[in-house]
Design a protein around this motif. Structure first.
Motif, PDB file in Angstrom:
ATOM      1  N   MET A 181      14.391  10.356 125.771  1.00  0.00           N
ATOM      2  CA  MET A 181      14.249  10.987 124.462  1.00  0.00           C
ATOM      3  C   MET A 181      15.586  11.056 123.745  1.00  0.00           C
ATOM      4  O   MET A 181      15.670  10.822 122.532  1.00  0.00           O
ATOM      5  N   LYS A 182      16.655  11.371 124.469  1.00  0.00           N
ATOM      6  CA  LYS A 182      17.975  11.414 123.834  1.00  0.00           C
ATOM      7  C   LYS A 182      18.412  10.027 123.400  1.00  0.00           C
ATOM      8  O   LYS A 182      19.020   9.857 122.331  1.00  0.00           O
ATOM      9  N   HIS A 183      18.092   9.011 124.204  1.00  0.00           N
ATOM     10  CA  HIS A 183      18.437   7.633 123.839  1.00  0.00           C
ATOM     11  C   HIS A 183      17.681   7.201 122.577  1.00  0.00           C
ATOM     12  O   HIS A 183      18.240   6.524 121.701  1.00  0.00           O
ATOM     13  N   ALA A 184      16.415   7.602 122.480  1.00  0.00           N
ATOM     14  CA  ALA A 184      15.590   7.211 121.329  1.00  0.00           C
ATOM     15  C   ALA A 184      15.971   7.989 120.068  1.00  0.00           C
ATOM     16  O   ALA A 184      15.841   7.466 118.959  1.00  0.00           O
ATOM     17  N   PHE A 185      16.449   9.227 120.253  1.00  0.00           N
ATOM     18  CA  PHE A 185      16.747  10.090 119.105  1.00  0.00           C
ATOM     19  C   PHE A 185      18.124  10.740 119.289  1.00  0.00           C
ATOM     20  O   PHE A 185      18.241  11.959 119.473  1.00  0.00           O
ATOM     21  N   PRO A 186      19.186   9.934 119.248  1.00  0.00           N
ATOM     22  CA  PRO A 186      20.517  10.454 119.574  1.00  0.00           C
ATOM     23  C   PRO A 186      21.035  11.505 118.600  1.00  0.00           C
ATOM     24  O   PRO A 186      21.927  12.280 118.952  1.00  0.00           O
TER      25      PRO A 186
END
Length: 213
Positions: free
Chosen positions: A47-52
């Motif tokens: 999720m962090k990678h997709a929505f940094p």
């Protein structure tokens, strides 16, 4: 006032796809407890990678083993992690210490906390306090009282979670004035999640506009 999108009862790919559809209307992304339990900290990382550029909340609901669990969450990319208010104070102390070291935030879930426990929690002035109506209370008891939640933490940063719907959010804002509203199924299970999220955002902006007039 931030909208925190609660993602539960789905796989990681579904969570990412759904969030992309509502991204413009939400502020924080909650990797829900069931998502973390089923898929581990990979769910936080992805999720962090997709929505940094979004704040990622790991709803780990720590109640013990605080250092290990909070370091796992923050190393995976979480910006906020949750601990239960009913935990021993040494556990919450440890959560706060780890969060400070990582320059992250702690959200203390007040579910089922007693008045005496709430008084003891008020020393954590840097925490976010979550007034929470449980999923079981909503589903098993059919609780309808989602709109009015008087808080012992009005002087603190407060979040509200549990059964928040479009027809109740106005009363919730009026009674609690939360800094964060945590919305799950009213968006994720809506026929049109993007439209539902936009509607929530519109109501919040309108209500905040009225309060500042």
């Amino acid at each position: 006032m931030k909208i925190q999108l609660a993602l539960d009862r789905m796989d990681i790919a579904e969570a990412i796809e759904l969030t992309k559809n509502v991204e413009d209307s939400i502020d924080w992304i909650e990797v829900g407890t069931s998502l973390i339990k089923e898929f581990g900290v990979a769910s936080i990382k992805e999720m962090k990678h997709a929505f940094p550029h979004k704040q990622i909340v790991a709803d780990i609901k720590t109640i013990d083993n605080a250092r290990y669990e909070f370091e796992l969450c923050f190393d995976a990319g979480a910006d906020v992690a949750t601990v239960m208010g009913v935990s021993p104070l040494v556990t919450i102390d440890t959560c706060m210490e780890v969060a400070n070291r990582y320059q992250k935030k702690v959200m203390i879930d007040l579910l089922n906390t007693l008045n005496e426990q709430k008084k003891a929690l008020q020393k954590y002035t840097d925490a976010i306090f979550c007034e929470h109506v449980s999923k079981d209370q909503q589903e098993e008891l059919g609780s309808q009282n989602q709109g009015t939640r008087p808080s012992d933490f009005s002087a603190f940063q407060v979040a509200a979670a549990g059964g928040i719907k479009l027809d109740s959010i106005g009363n919730l804002i009026e009674s609690l004035n939360p800094a964060v509203v945590i919305i799950g199924s009213a968006i994720t299970k809506a026929e049109n999640p993007s439209a539902a999220a936009a509607h929530f955002k519109q109501v919040i902006l309108q209500t905040e506009g009225i309060k500042t007039c």
